[in-house]
Design a protein around this motif. Structure first.
Motif, PDB file in Angstrom:
ATOM      1  N   ILE A 236       0.819  -1.213   0.000  1.00  6.89           N
ATOM      2  CA  ILE A 236       0.000   0.000   0.000  1.00  6.89           C
ATOM      3  C   ILE A 236       0.853   1.263   0.000  1.00  6.89           C
ATOM      4  O   ILE A 236       0.313   2.367   0.109  1.00  6.89           O
ATOM      5  N   SER A 247       3.639  -2.111   4.777  1.00  4.27           N
ATOM      6  CA  SER A 247       2.671  -3.198   4.688  1.00  4.27           C
ATOM      7  C   SER A 247       2.584  -3.696   3.256  1.00  4.27           C
ATOM      8  O   SER A 247       2.096  -2.995   2.370  1.00  4.27           O
ATOM      9  N   THR A 279      -4.526  -2.209   6.564  1.00 10.34           N
ATOM     10  CA  THR A 279      -4.294  -2.640   5.189  1.00 10.34           C
ATOM     11  C   THR A 279      -5.508  -3.367   4.630  1.00 10.34           C
ATOM     12  O   THR A 279      -5.858  -3.202   3.450  1.00 10.34           O
TER      13      THR A 279
END
Length: 395
Positions: A236, A247, A279
């Motif tokens: 992300i 993440s 996330t």
């Protein structure tokens, strides 16, 4: 005291590539007027709703150990997202979670290559690729990405580099630093080659959601004929302007994920539960900031092309995606390294020398499209004036 061979293999592959960027930071700290166009930081903060989710998760106790594969809710959501985007059934067993694309790529390379092996990668390439390949003990084999092919990797060029030691082809699509996107035809040709020589295809797709309007992205994971040998890594960091949250994930066959799991658990044992919750929301709901970034970066790239092609001898490769554009600085009589230093000290603009991304970009530099419009316009004026001064000296 004695250190291991891995430190020798990685010597010179860290901060040395960022010499101009670090020098610019020192000059800024000393009060100099420097416009920084070196690194790809998103130009907006992470969405507030994601930070709120992470904060709420921390306060509610989501701070314990994670599942070694990654949190179940996140893996389920990622599986659903890739099932839709590839048109193939993807399950949680096809997902491993990591702190960012970089860690995922490091683990994946350790899983497919070792001492005596070779990994083929496009030249130019993202600055850390040589390091993650050499860390595994394998040798990096550069495959030229030619301007006449739009910097897209070609199967014929790969074929010339394959040996009995070849184990994997590392792709970046959309590409950093050039912003090129592999076509379906490119991917199918590469896939056929990988099948013939029994090679893995590793696809770094972190810029997938920053594709400009006129372009189309296709993942090799969506090509059913060779999908079982494809490993996708992403995160992300770019799509949700959240690089600091670290993440990411890899998507691959269930057998590959099962085989890589002990290595992943040895390294880090999953990702943080509160970041996994954030996330999961990011993947499920999509990005509220990606469209804005796409529009701004595309507009700045177009402005860069128009201004420099009209006013100078510099030539810009028009990107199809991402946060960067490449400039051919041959007209100044300097290579990219000398040009970047001269531009920094003579015009107050910091850019990355192309050689930081591979020898094929020796006469190019990379500029970030992520600074605000006023700063970007000012940088364009400085770059154009500097280029014309240097070209006049060459003439």
């Amino acid at each position: 005291m004695r250190m291991t061979d891995v430190t020798k293999r990685l010597a010179g592959l860290g901060g040395a590539k960022w010499e101009v960027h670090l020098a610019a930071r020192d000059m800024i700290a000393a009060g100099a007027d420097i416009i920084e166009m070196t690194i790809g930081e998103p130009d907006v903060p992470p969405p507030a709703e994601l930070m709120q989710t992470a904060t709420t998760a921390m306060l509610s106790g989501r701070t314990g150990y994670s599942d070694g594969r990654g949190e179940a809710n996140l893996r389920k959501t990622l599986a659903a997202r890739y099932s839709v985007s590839t048109g193939r059934p993807i399950g949680p067993e096809n997902v491993l979670c990591f702190p960012g694309t970089q860690t995922a790529l490091y683990a994946v390379l350790l899983g497919v290559a070792e001492h005596g092996d070779e990994v083929l990668v496009g030249d130019p390439m993202y600055a850390t690729y040589e390091g993650v390949i050499r860390a595994s003990g394998a040798d990096m084999v550069p495959v030229p990405l030619r301007p006449e092919h739009g910097f897209r990797m070609q199967a014929d060029d790969i074929a010339e580099k394959i040996t009995p030691r070849s184990r994997a082809i590392l792709l970046t699509t959309p590409h950093n630093p050039t912003g090129s996107i592999l076509t379906v035809e490119d991917l199918d040709a590469i896939g056929r080659l990988a099948e013939v020589h029994d090679l893995w295809i590793i696809s770094d797709e972190v810029y997938e959601q920053l594709v400009f309007d006129a372009a189309e992205f296709v993942s090799p994971l969506a090509r059913a004929a060779f999908a079982e040998r494809v490993i996708v890594v992403s995160s992300i960091s770019k799509s949700h302007a959240a690089p600091g949250f670290r993440s990411g994930w890899c998507i691959a066959s269930a057998a590959f994920c099962e085989g890589l799991l002990p290595l992943s658990e040895t390294m880090l044992f999953g990702n943080q539960p509160f970041i996994a919750d954030m996330t999961e929301q990011a993947v499920r709901e999509g990005s509220s900031v990606a469209a804005g970034m796409r529009g701004r970066f595309a507009a700045r790239a177009a402005k860069l092309v128009a201004r420099l092609h009209h006013d100078t001898g510099l030539r810009v490769h028009s990107p199809e995606a991402g946060m960067f554009a490449m400039i051919d600085v041959s007209a100044t009589g300097m290579d990219g390294d000398a040009y970047a230093q001269d531009l920094l000290h003579g015009a107050g603009v910091a850019v990355m020398p192309g050689s930081s991304f591979g020898e094929s970009l020796r006469n190019w530099v990379r500029v970030a499209l992520t600074i605000d419009d006023d700063g970007f316009d000012c940088a364009l004026t400085r770059i154009a004036d500097h280029a014309n001064r240097r070209s006049a000296e060459v003439a």
